[in-house]
Design a protein around this motif. Structure first.
Motif, PDB file in Angstrom:
ATOM      1  N   THR A 101     -76.312 -51.793 -58.671  1.00 34.24           N
ATOM      2  CA  THR A 101     -75.859 -52.115 -57.414  1.00 34.24           C
ATOM      3  C   THR A 101     -75.166 -50.841 -56.760  1.00 34.24           C
ATOM      4  N   LYS A 102     -74.775 -49.958 -57.648  1.00 37.56           N
ATOM      5  CA  LYS A 102     -73.845 -48.774 -57.087  1.00 37.56           C
ATOM      6  C   LYS A 102     -74.978 -48.013 -56.371  1.00 37.56           C
ATOM      7  N   LYS A 103     -76.210 -47.864 -57.233  1.00 40.04           N
ATOM      8  CA  LYS A 103     -77.107 -47.092 -56.464  1.00 40.04           C
ATOM      9  C   LYS A 103     -77.537 -47.592 -55.081  1.00 40.04           C
ATOM     10  N   MET A 104     -77.737 -48.854 -55.197  1.00 43.34           N
ATOM     11  CA  MET A 104     -77.937 -49.579 -53.855  1.00 43.34           C
ATOM     12  C   MET A 104     -77.064 -49.344 -52.657  1.00 43.34           C
ATOM     13  N   ALA A 105     -75.741 -49.511 -52.998  1.00 43.26           N
ATOM     14  CA  ALA A 105     -74.860 -49.257 -51.819  1.00 43.26           C
ATOM     15  C   ALA A 105     -74.840 -47.924 -51.465  1.00 43.26           C
ATOM     16  N   ARG A 106     -75.067 -46.832 -52.073  1.00 44.51           N
ATOM     17  CA  ARG A 106     -75.319 -45.617 -51.714  1.00 44.51           C
ATOM     18  C   ARG A 106     -76.301 -45.161 -50.665  1.00 44.51           C
ATOM     19  N   LYS A 107     -77.105 -46.229 -50.803  1.00 48.38           N
ATOM     20  CA  LYS A 107     -78.714 -46.059 -49.929  1.00 48.38           C
ATOM     21  C   LYS A 107     -78.214 -46.799 -48.438  1.00 48.38           C
ATOM     22  N   ALA A 108     -77.236 -47.449 -48.596  1.00 46.73           N
ATOM     23  CA  ALA A 108     -77.083 -48.448 -47.277  1.00 46.73           C
ATOM     24  C   ALA A 108     -76.837 -47.346 -46.252  1.00 46.73           C
ATOM     25  N   GLY A 109     -77.314 -47.451 -44.893  1.00 44.93           N
ATOM     26  CA  GLY A 109     -76.981 -46.474 -43.750  1.00 44.93           C
ATOM     27  C   GLY A 109     -75.757 -47.075 -42.940  1.00 44.93           C
ATOM     28  N   SER A 110     -75.599 -46.338 -41.790  1.00 40.67           N
ATOM     29  CA  SER A 110     -74.381 -46.837 -41.022  1.00 40.67           C
ATOM     30  C   SER A 110     -75.156 -47.492 -39.776  1.00 40.67           C
ATOM     31  N   LEU A 111     -74.252 -48.312 -39.175  1.00 37.27           N
ATOM     32  CA  LEU A 111     -74.422 -49.086 -37.887  1.00 37.27           C
ATOM     33  C   LEU A 111     -73.621 -48.522 -36.664  1.00 37.27           C
ATOM     34  N   ILE A 112     -74.480 -47.988 -35.854  1.00 40.63           N
ATOM     35  CA  ILE A 112     -73.560 -47.561 -34.548  1.00 40.63           C
ATOM     36  C   ILE A 112     -73.814 -48.434 -33.311  1.00 40.63           C
ATOM     37  N   ILE A 113     -72.562 -49.370 -33.224  1.00 41.21           N
ATOM     38  CA  ILE A 113     -72.482 -50.261 -32.208  1.00 41.21           C
ATOM     39  C   ILE A 113     -72.069 -49.524 -31.010  1.00 41.21           C
ATOM     40  N   PHE A 114     -72.902 -49.515 -29.859  1.00 40.73           N
ATOM     41  CA  PHE A 114     -72.447 -48.839 -28.594  1.00 40.73           C
ATOM     42  C   PHE A 114     -72.067 -50.317 -27.584  1.00 40.73           C
ATOM     43  N   VAL A 115     -70.472 -50.214 -27.418  1.00 39.70           N
ATOM     44  CA  VAL A 115     -69.964 -51.141 -26.672  1.00 39.70           C
ATOM     45  C   VAL A 115     -69.678 -50.870 -25.208  1.00 39.70           C
ATOM     46  N   VAL A 116     -70.590 -51.109 -24.475  1.00 50.20           N
ATOM     47  CA  VAL A 116     -70.584 -50.515 -22.890  1.00 50.20           C
ATOM     48  C   VAL A 116     -70.120 -51.231 -21.898  1.00 50.20           C
ATOM     49  N   ASP A 117     -69.106 -50.838 -20.972  1.00 51.53           N
ATOM     50  CA  ASP A 117     -68.717 -51.411 -20.174  1.00 51.53           C
ATOM     51  C   ASP A 117     -69.559 -51.170 -18.783  1.00 51.53           C
ATOM     52  N   ALA A 118     -70.172 -52.368 -18.431  1.00 52.64           N
ATOM     53  CA  ALA A 118     -71.364 -52.552 -17.524  1.00 52.64           C
ATOM     54  C   ALA A 118     -70.752 -53.232 -16.322  1.00 52.64           C
ATOM     55  N   SER A 119     -69.152 -53.334 -16.046  1.00 51.18           N
ATOM     56  CA  SER A 119     -68.657 -53.706 -14.908  1.00 51.18           C
ATOM     57  C   SER A 119     -68.495 -52.640 -14.146  1.00 51.18           C
ATOM     58  N   GLY A 120     -68.192 -52.971 -12.683  1.00 54.91           N
ATOM     59  CA  GLY A 120     -67.746 -52.087 -11.585  1.00 54.91           C
ATOM     60  C   GLY A 120     -68.621 -50.961 -11.160  1.00 54.91           C
ATOM     61  N   SER A 121     -68.254 -50.277 -10.504  1.00 56.51           N
ATOM     62  CA  SER A 121     -69.458 -49.218  -9.862  1.00 56.51           C
ATOM     63  C   SER A 121     -69.972 -48.212 -10.548  1.00 56.51           C
ATOM     64  N   MET A 122     -69.342 -48.064 -11.910  1.00 59.99           N
ATOM     65  CA  MET A 122     -70.019 -47.023 -12.507  1.00 59.99           C
ATOM     66  C   MET A 122     -70.774 -47.461 -13.806  1.00 59.99           C
ATOM     67  N   ALA A 123     -71.051 -48.803 -13.609  1.00 55.17           N
ATOM     68  CA  ALA A 123     -71.827 -49.504 -14.645  1.00 55.17           C
ATOM     69  C   ALA A 123     -73.261 -48.845 -15.022  1.00 55.17           C
ATOM     70  N   LEU A 124     -74.110 -48.570 -13.808  1.00 57.85           N
ATOM     71  CA  LEU A 124     -75.116 -48.218 -14.154  1.00 57.85           C
ATOM     72  C   LEU A 124     -75.357 -46.777 -14.895  1.00 57.85           C
ATOM     73  N   ASN A 125     -74.253 -46.013 -14.429  1.00 55.56           N
ATOM     74  CA  ASN A 125     -74.208 -44.538 -15.022  1.00 55.56           C
ATOM     75  C   ASN A 125     -74.084 -44.684 -16.508  1.00 55.56           C
ATOM     76  N   ARG A 126     -72.869 -45.764 -16.846  1.00 52.00           N
ATOM     77  CA  ARG A 126     -72.516 -45.806 -18.326  1.00 52.00           C
ATOM     78  C   ARG A 126     -73.619 -46.330 -19.164  1.00 52.00           C
ATOM     79  N   MET A 127     -74.428 -47.305 -18.641  1.00 54.37           N
ATOM     80  CA  MET A 127     -75.466 -48.071 -19.162  1.00 54.37           C
ATOM     81  C   MET A 127     -76.503 -46.985 -19.674  1.00 54.37           C
ATOM     82  N   ASN A 128     -77.242 -46.362 -18.588  1.00 60.43           N
ATOM     83  CA  ASN A 128     -77.941 -45.230 -18.794  1.00 60.43           C
ATOM     84  C   ASN A 128     -77.568 -44.291 -19.937  1.00 60.43           C
ATOM     85  N   ALA A 129     -76.313 -43.744 -19.784  1.00 56.91           N
ATOM     86  CA  ALA A 129     -75.748 -42.674 -20.740  1.00 56.91           C
ATOM     87  C   ALA A 129     -75.924 -43.261 -22.032  1.00 56.91           C
ATOM     88  N   ALA A 130     -75.359 -44.771 -22.238  1.00 57.86           N
ATOM     89  CA  ALA A 130     -75.689 -45.233 -23.493  1.00 57.86           C
ATOM     90  C   ALA A 130     -77.130 -45.563 -24.187  1.00 57.86           C
TER      91      ALA A 130
END
Length: 248
Positions: A30-59
């Motif tokens: 199990t130790k060996k398995m645990a080492r092989k686990a990857g990371s999860l990157i969660i983008f939490v993106v503000d898609a409200s308001g006037s800058m929404a599209l910019n932020r979403m495209n950047a994300a």
């Protein structure tokens, strides 16, 4: 628990009694398995308001570029935009570039800013991913100015109770109430094992309200100010944070 108690009992009367630690082959695996686990990157993106599209495209740009690089490292990407009354997992955790392209073709924009709900959705998504054993570390990349205007109760389909907020006006929650709620959610996320928050403030330095910085502090995370948010800038900041976390 009961397994280790059973092992201790088996060790009674053998040379292993009193050693406290009794390692079996299964533990090593199990130790060996645990080492092989990857990371999860969660983008939490503000898609409200006037800058929404910019932020979403950047994300979207950052997510694509990280996925292209993550092919060898077992890392997964997830994207949770928040607008309207609640946050939605638009791209569930994946390593598939094709799935990401397909899911991110249509991006919701405009409406309110349910930031507290988005932080809770990120926590839940990360916890579920960790349960699969494929994910160890979770990096939540919040792309927002940190301001919320939709309280959790509304996101959960309930009505806001003005009595819960002494500063509420016209039956709507005050800025202080909304900020406290968001900071409480950030704090909860920050203490989850293996979780790290990276807040990327897309607000112009001169008008920045400092809320994104407060969120990063509440979650014991990192804060970056990028007023010209584009995919490559966000990808490189995320990459640096990810490498630091992996090597820590």
């Amino acid at each position: 628990g009961s397994v280790s108690r059973a092992r201790r009992e088996r060790a009674v009367g053998t040379k292993d009694e009193g050693r406290g630690v009794f390692i079996e082959q299964s533990d090593v695996r199990t130790k060996k398995m645990a080492r092989k686990a990857g990371s999860l990157i969660i983008f939490v993106v503000d898609a409200s308001g006037s800058m929404a599209l910019n932020r979403m495209n950047a994300a979207k740009g950052a997510a694509m570029s990280l996925l292209t690089e993550a092919y060898q490292s077992r890392d997964q990407i997830c994207l949770i935009p928040f607008q309207g009354d609640r946050a939605d997992v638009l791209l569930p955790p994946t390593r598939s570039i094709a799935q990401a392209k397909k899911r991110l073709e249509i991006m919701p924009c405009g409406g309110g800013s349910p930031l507290a709900d988005a932080l809770q959705a990120a926590s839940l998504t990360g916890l579920n991913a960790q349960k699969t054993g494929d994910v160890g570390k979770v990096v939540v990349v919040l792309i927002s100015d940190g301001r919320a205007n939709v309280p959790l109760c509304i996101s959960k389909g309930e009505e806001f109770d003005p009595d819960a907020d002494e500063d509420s006006k016209d039956g709507k929650p005050s800025r202080g109430y909304l900020k406290d709620e968001v900071l409480a959610c950030a704090k909860q996320l920050g203490v989850l094992p293996g979780f790290n928050l990276l807040a990327i403030d897309t607000e112009n330095k001169f008008i920045s309200t400092g809320v994104a910085k407060d969120i990063a502090d509440a979650a014991q995370g990192k804060y970056h100010q990028i007023s010209k948010a584009d995919g490559s800038a966000i990808a490189s900041v995320t990459n640096n944070a990810l490498n630091e976390i992996k090597n820590s």
